[in-house]
Design a protein around this motif. Structure first.
Motif, PDB file in Angstrom:
ATOM      1  N   GLU A   1      -9.676  -2.244 -11.570  1.00  0.00           N
ATOM      2  CA  GLU A   1     -10.395  -3.113 -10.629  1.00  0.00           C
ATOM      3  C   GLU A   1      -9.518  -3.520  -9.455  1.00  0.00           C
ATOM      4  O   GLU A   1     -10.002  -3.663  -8.339  1.00  0.00           O
ATOM      5  CB  GLU A   1     -10.912  -4.363 -11.351  1.00  0.00           C
ATOM      6  N   VAL A   2      -8.235  -3.708  -9.728  1.00  0.00           N
ATOM      7  CA  VAL A   2      -7.331  -4.094  -8.640  1.00  0.00           C
ATOM      8  C   VAL A   2      -7.126  -2.930  -7.673  1.00  0.00           C
ATOM      9  O   VAL A   2      -7.160  -3.084  -6.455  1.00  0.00           O
ATOM     10  CB  VAL A   2      -5.975  -4.567  -9.209  1.00  0.00           C
ATOM     11  N   LEU A   3      -6.982  -1.741  -8.227  1.00  0.00           N
ATOM     12  CA  LEU A   3      -6.644  -0.599  -7.372  1.00  0.00           C
ATOM     13  C   LEU A   3      -7.854  -0.055  -6.623  1.00  0.00           C
ATOM     14  O   LEU A   3      -7.725   0.458  -5.514  1.00  0.00           O
ATOM     15  CB  LEU A   3      -6.020   0.515  -8.218  1.00  0.00           C
ATOM     16  N   ASN A   4      -9.040  -0.192  -7.214  1.00  0.00           N
ATOM     17  CA  ASN A   4     -10.234   0.387  -6.619  1.00  0.00           C
ATOM     18  C   ASN A   4     -10.542  -0.261  -5.262  1.00  0.00           C
ATOM     19  O   ASN A   4     -10.767  -1.457  -5.170  1.00  0.00           O
ATOM     20  CB  ASN A   4     -11.416   0.198  -7.576  1.00  0.00           C
ATOM     21  N   GLY A   5     -10.536   0.525  -4.229  1.00  0.00           N
ATOM     22  CA  GLY A   5     -10.863   0.007  -2.903  1.00  0.00           C
ATOM     23  C   GLY A   5      -9.646  -0.516  -2.158  1.00  0.00           C
ATOM     24  O   GLY A   5      -9.745  -0.881  -0.998  1.00  0.00           O
ATOM     25  N   THR A   6      -8.497  -0.607  -2.819  1.00  0.00           N
ATOM     26  CA  THR A   6      -7.289  -1.062  -2.123  1.00  0.00           C
ATOM     27  C   THR A   6      -6.296   0.094  -2.025  1.00  0.00           C
ATOM     28  O   THR A   6      -6.156   0.697  -0.966  1.00  0.00           O
ATOM     29  CB  THR A   6      -6.660  -2.255  -2.848  1.00  0.00           C
ATOM     30  N   ALA A   7      -5.682   0.405  -3.159  1.00  0.00           N
ATOM     31  CA  ALA A   7      -4.718   1.501  -3.136  1.00  0.00           C
ATOM     32  C   ALA A   7      -5.437   2.843  -3.256  1.00  0.00           C
ATOM     33  O   ALA A   7      -4.987   3.855  -2.741  1.00  0.00           O
ATOM     34  CB  ALA A   7      -3.714   1.343  -4.261  1.00  0.00           C
TER      35      ALA A   7
ATOM     36  N   PHE B   1      -8.295  -4.121 -15.755  1.00  0.00           N
ATOM     37  CA  PHE B   1      -7.652  -4.936 -14.718  1.00  0.00           C
ATOM     38  C   PHE B   1      -7.060  -4.044 -13.643  1.00  0.00           C
ATOM     39  O   PHE B   1      -7.311  -4.212 -12.445  1.00  0.00           O
ATOM     40  CB  PHE B   1      -6.576  -5.822 -15.356  1.00  0.00           C
TER      41      PHE B   1
ATOM     42  N   THR C   1      -3.349   5.269  -0.860  1.00  0.00           N
ATOM     43  CA  THR C   1      -2.439   4.777   0.162  1.00  0.00           C
ATOM     44  C   THR C   1      -1.036   5.314  -0.056  1.00  0.00           C
ATOM     45  O   THR C   1      -0.256   5.397   0.873  1.00  0.00           O
ATOM     46  CB  THR C   1      -2.385   3.251   0.145  1.00  0.00           C
TER      47      THR C   1
ATOM     48  N   LEU D   1       0.675   7.543  -6.323  1.00  0.00           N
ATOM     49  CA  LEU D   1      -0.477   7.317  -7.201  1.00  0.00           C
ATOM     50  C   LEU D   1      -1.020   8.607  -7.783  1.00  0.00           C
ATOM     51  O   LEU D   1      -1.503   8.638  -8.915  1.00  0.00           O
ATOM     52  CB  LEU D   1      -1.592   6.641  -6.409  1.00  0.00           C
TER      53      LEU D   1
ATOM     54  N   SER E   1     -14.752  -1.676  -1.288  1.00  0.00           N
ATOM     55  CA  SER E   1     -14.638  -1.500  -2.740  1.00  0.00           C
ATOM     56  C   SER E   1     -15.995  -1.670  -3.413  1.00  0.00           C
ATOM     57  O   SER E   1     -16.223  -1.163  -4.500  1.00  0.00           O
ATOM     58  CB  SER E   1     -13.644  -2.504  -3.299  1.00  0.00           C
TER      59      SER E   1
ATOM     60  N   ASP F   1      -7.231   0.660 -18.394  1.00  0.00           N
ATOM     61  CA  ASP F   1      -7.022  -0.772 -18.224  1.00  0.00           C
ATOM     62  C   ASP F   1      -7.992  -1.287 -17.159  1.00  0.00           C
ATOM     63  O   ASP F   1      -7.876  -0.927 -15.984  1.00  0.00           O
ATOM     64  CB  ASP F   1      -5.563  -1.002 -17.779  1.00  0.00           C
TER      65      ASP F   1
ATOM     66  N   TYR G   1       3.750   2.196  -4.319  1.00  0.00           N
ATOM     67  CA  TYR G   1       3.001   2.028  -5.555  1.00  0.00           C
ATOM     68  C   TYR G   1       3.881   1.624  -6.730  1.00  0.00           C
ATOM     69  O   TYR G   1       3.468   0.876  -7.605  1.00  0.00           O
ATOM     70  CB  TYR G   1       2.230   3.312  -5.872  1.00  0.00           C
TER      71      TYR G   1
ATOM     72  N   PRO H   1      -0.384   8.805 -12.039  1.00  0.00           N
ATOM     73  CA  PRO H   1      -1.646   8.047 -12.031  1.00  0.00           C
ATOM     74  C   PRO H   1      -1.571   6.813 -12.919  1.00  0.00           C
ATOM     75  O   PRO H   1      -0.882   6.827 -13.947  1.00  0.00           O
ATOM     76  CB  PRO H   1      -2.660   9.043 -12.575  1.00  0.00           C
ATOM     77  N   PRO H   2      -2.230   5.735 -12.512  1.00  0.00           N
ATOM     78  CA  PRO H   2      -2.218   4.520 -13.327  1.00  0.00           C
ATOM     79  C   PRO H   2      -3.074   4.704 -14.583  1.00  0.00           C
ATOM     80  O   PRO H   2      -3.858   5.653 -14.673  1.00  0.00           O
ATOM     81  CB  PRO H   2      -2.843   3.477 -12.409  1.00  0.00           C
TER      82      PRO H   2
ATOM     83  N   SER I   1       0.818  -1.217   0.000  1.00  0.00           N
ATOM     84  CA  SER I   1       0.000   0.000   0.000  1.00  0.00           C
ATOM     85  C   SER I   1       0.845   1.256   0.000  1.00  0.00           C
ATOM     86  O   SER I   1       0.425   2.293  -0.488  1.00  0.00           O
ATOM     87  CB  SER I   1      -0.959  -0.002   1.185  1.00  0.00           C
TER      88      SER I   1
END
Lengths: 199, 539
Positions: B79-85, B76, B61, B65, B27, B74, A186, B69-70, A183
């Motif tokens: 969806e991976v980052l949403n609610g986590t990072a 994938f 986090t 980021l 998420s 994409d 990144y 920014p990612p 976390s």
């Protein structure tokens, strides 16, 4: 569970955190990131292949070039059959868990693997059982290895993904676990995600 | 908007009693579905909390980021980052709590004195939760609207509501009048109180028009003919509008007191000294002081009189000019034949509600003069009746609610301490009289009066001073401020104070369609005949 045909080699060096195995066949290496096990059903140690080498049996004696007059690479090995015995393939595996037929624990075993223990490549059923939990990712990302950890994590997840019917969902779940573990970092997370993202 | 009942939102991650708690969203909960002003429940270990969403924010986090920014295209990655990072947080202000044990369940919701423990689960309040807090429609509770984005009926406990003076605020055109009509109907049906409405713009007795001006909106007398009497100051105007009036109010000079001049000082543009002179003249001439003042000419006697009373000539002229302005109002007569106050009290004692229409006298002079004068005398009579009922052990008079518009004219700091409405607001229901104050500039009202208002209902306000004055002394003021500033310009209001357990933004009940009238009248225990009459009205 494990078939004799899955047997890839034998432990020749072992420590708490890793073991080194020699392959029975030259170039019979398990892929980078694949899950291997050593020991019997009552006490099994799991490892993830992180490094492999093929070199001369004797450290001081380097192989010499032999193919000047050969048409193909295969020809070299055919005309010099002793090569199979003078060279050997070895791989190193990072210990990521241990267990028996009842339970698998994704933390370090109390004792290292035994020398000459048979090393098996885990079949997909076992990979699936093992990868129900992602606790091993923490062991992976916190070690320092000669190969890049991000590379290894990505390879492992790609390998494990093949054992799952829904590879996409597996990778997504693994990605989310990594996002939590990393976390505050990144750039590492992105390096891994970039390597496991489906095409 | 998600319709799920009690959808789980996330967990409490930090907070304080003073500032409220931070909730990290799961998420599965989209930040875009959260709305400021919605209600949530928090399941603590020993108790449940009710709170309101007062702020929504985005978090990451790792600051990397935001710098790098990612690639959001994409799926994938996103969806991976949403609610986590990357995650959403909501700020919740806990307002009420219910303990887990039986005693607390019976006691009902209590004000919050603590915060939920770490990582308590947070979910959207379900309709069942809301009715637990706000109660359901019954013989005391009146449905006035729905909490924002919810189907629950928000019900006000009206007997509780009328126990204190209340205020309705909001910018012009935000629906104060509609809200007032709804509340008046509620009071008329579900509280024992009678209403006296000083209807400056002729909106509450007979039909008025909606904001768009196209639709006619029925008012009290049309919906409840047997419970409402319309008084008018301007019979011609009422007749022209087709209003059936019950009484024509005439006011005699002898009914006006120097106290009334205090309120009128600004509108009549007379000096302080002139107001003082009025008191002296009243002492000198008695009840007929206005007539006498207007009658005295430029004679020697006048000069002597002024000298004797120590009034300067110009002061006297200023007062005379003011009185002449009053005299020009055609409902003012040297001597009124029928006493309007007696007639008014007669209706009120019978349990009838009275709407006083001003007809064409829409200027503030007439409104202030009449409202103040009548209210003062009615209040005096109520005081008398209450005192008698206490000493002689007879029934108390019906609780009276006086509705005034443009309240800052009566209750501004300059006059609030001297005018009758200030007294009513402060002394509350000691004498069974309370106020319903309607105003668009709450900052113009005396702080002391504002602090005495029990329940405040405010539509959209955007002036900083007005918002501050309305929210003064409320806990969680800054959070409520952001809710108040984001109300829709129509049909939405924030209610807080005595009659509701916690502040609640609402979408007001519909008023103006045939359906809505049925809803209102259906709740009344009107006789069969009345219902039939109303049916005819709709046809």
């Amino acid at each position: 569970m494990t078939e004799p045909s899955d047997r890839v080699g034998e432990v020749i060096e072992a420590s708490t955190t890793e073991f080194v195995a020699e392959c029975y066949e030259l170039y019979g290496l398990p892929p980078l990131g694949s899950l291997v096990s050593v020991g019997d059903a009552a006490d099994k140690t799991f490892g993830i292949v992180y490094h492999a080498t093929t070199a001369s049996v004797e450290p001081g004696r380097r192989p010499i070039a032999r193919g000047k007059d050969e048409v193909s690479e295969e020809g070299i090995y055919k005309s010099s059959p002793q090569l199979e015995k003078l060279l050997r393939s070895e791989f190193s595996a990072l210990v990521v868990g241990h267990g028996n037929s009842e339970a698998i624990h994704q933390f370090l075993p109390p004792k290292p693997a035994r020398i000459h223990g048979f090393v098996y490549l885990c079949p997909s059923e076992q990979v699936k059982t093992f990868s129900r939990s992602f606790d091993f990712l923490n062991l992976l990302i916190t070690t320092s290895l000669p190969v890049s950890v991000e590379e290894l994590v990505a390879a492992t997840l790609r390998q494990m993904g093949q054992a799952h019917e829904d590879k996409q969902a597996f990778l997504k779940a693994a990605g989310r676990e990594l996002a939590t573990l990393l976390s505050s970092d990144y750039s590492r997370l992105r390096a891994i995600l970039g390597r496991i993202a489906p095409e | 908007m998600s319709e799920e009942k009690g959808q789980t939102l996330g967990i409490v991650v930090s907070g304080s009693v003073d500032k409220g708690v931070e909730v990290r969203l799961d998420s599965s909960a989209s930040v875009e579905d959260m709305v400021v002003g919605r209600y949530v429940t928090i399941e603590g270990r020993q108790r449940r909390f009710f709170g309101m969403i007062t702020d929504i924010s985005l978090g990451v986090t790792d600051p990397q980021l935001t710098i790098n920014p990612p690639d959001v295209t994409d799926p994938f990655l996103s969806e991976v980052l949403n609610g986590t990072a990357t995650y959403g947080t909501i700020h919740v202000l806990p307002m009420l709590t219910i303990g887990g044990d039986v005693a607390s369940l019976i006691e009902g919701p209590q004000p919050v004195k603590t915060v939920p423990s770490h990582f308590s689960g947070v979910s959207l309040a379900s309709d069942a939760d809301m009715s637990l807090v706000f109660g359901e429609e019954d013989e005391n509770r009146f449905f006035i609207g729905n909490p924002l984005d919810m189907e629950t009926k928000l019900c006000l406990d009206l007997p509780e509501f009328v126990k204190r003076s209340n205020g309705i605020f909001g910018k012009s055109g935000t629906g104060k009048t509609f809200l007032t009509r709804i509340l008046l109907i509620g009071m008329l049906q579900k509280s024992q109180a009678v209403n006296l409405i000083f209807d400056m713009h002729n909106e509450y007795g007979w039909e008025g028009s909606s904001e768009e001006g196209r639709r006619k909106v029925k008012a009290l007398k049309q919906l409840f003919p047997e419970k409402v009497a319309v008084f008018t100051l301007d019979p011609e105007n009422s007749k022209r509008r087709g209003v059936s009036t019950d009484f024509v109010v005439r006011i005699g000079y002898d009914e006006i007191e120097p106290e009334d001049m205090v309120l009128l000082r600004q509108t009549l543009n007379i000096t302080d000294l002139a107001v003082e002179a009025a008191y002296q003249l009243r002492r000198r001439f008695g009840r007929g002081w206005i007539q006498s003042t207007l009658d005295v000419g430029e004679s020697e006697d006048t000069q002597e009189l002024l000298k004797e009373l120590n009034i300067h000539e110009s002061t006297f002229q200023s007062l005379r000019r003011g009185l002449q302005t009053i005299g020009r109002l055609s409902f003012i007569e040297p001597h009124a034949s029928v006493d309007a106050v007696n007639s008014l009290l007669g209706y009120l004692n019978k349990g009838m509600n009275v709407v006083l229409e001003f007809g064409r006298y829409r200027d503030i002079t007439a409104y202030v003069l009449v409202a103040n004068m009548l209210a003062r005398r009615i209040y005096a009579r109520y005081q008398e009746m209450m005192e008698r009922s206490m000493s002689e052990d007879i029934a108390q008079p019906n609780p009276l609610v006086i509705t005034i518009e443009e309240a800052h004219k009566f209750l501004n700091p300059e006059v609030a301490s001297r005018a009758i409405f200030g007294t009513i607001a402060r002394e509350m229901r000691k004498y069974n009289v309370s106020l319903l104050v309607i105003d668009q500039r709450p900052s113009g009202i005396d702080d002391e009066v504002m602090s005495q208002l029990g329940t405040k209902i405010t539509c959209l306000l955007d002036n900083e001073k007005d918002i501050d004055s309305v929210l003064a002394g409320v806990s969680g003021k800054s959070e409520l401020k952001s809710v108040l500033a984001r109300l829709a310009p129509k049909q939405q209001a924030l209610i807080f104070g005595h009659a509701v357990p916690m502040p609640v933004p609402i979408r007001t009940r519909e008023y103006g369609s045939a359906e809505s009238y049925k809803g209102f009248v259906g709740g009344a225990d009107a006789g069969q005949q009345a219902k039939k009459d109303i049916e005819e009205l709709w046809d």
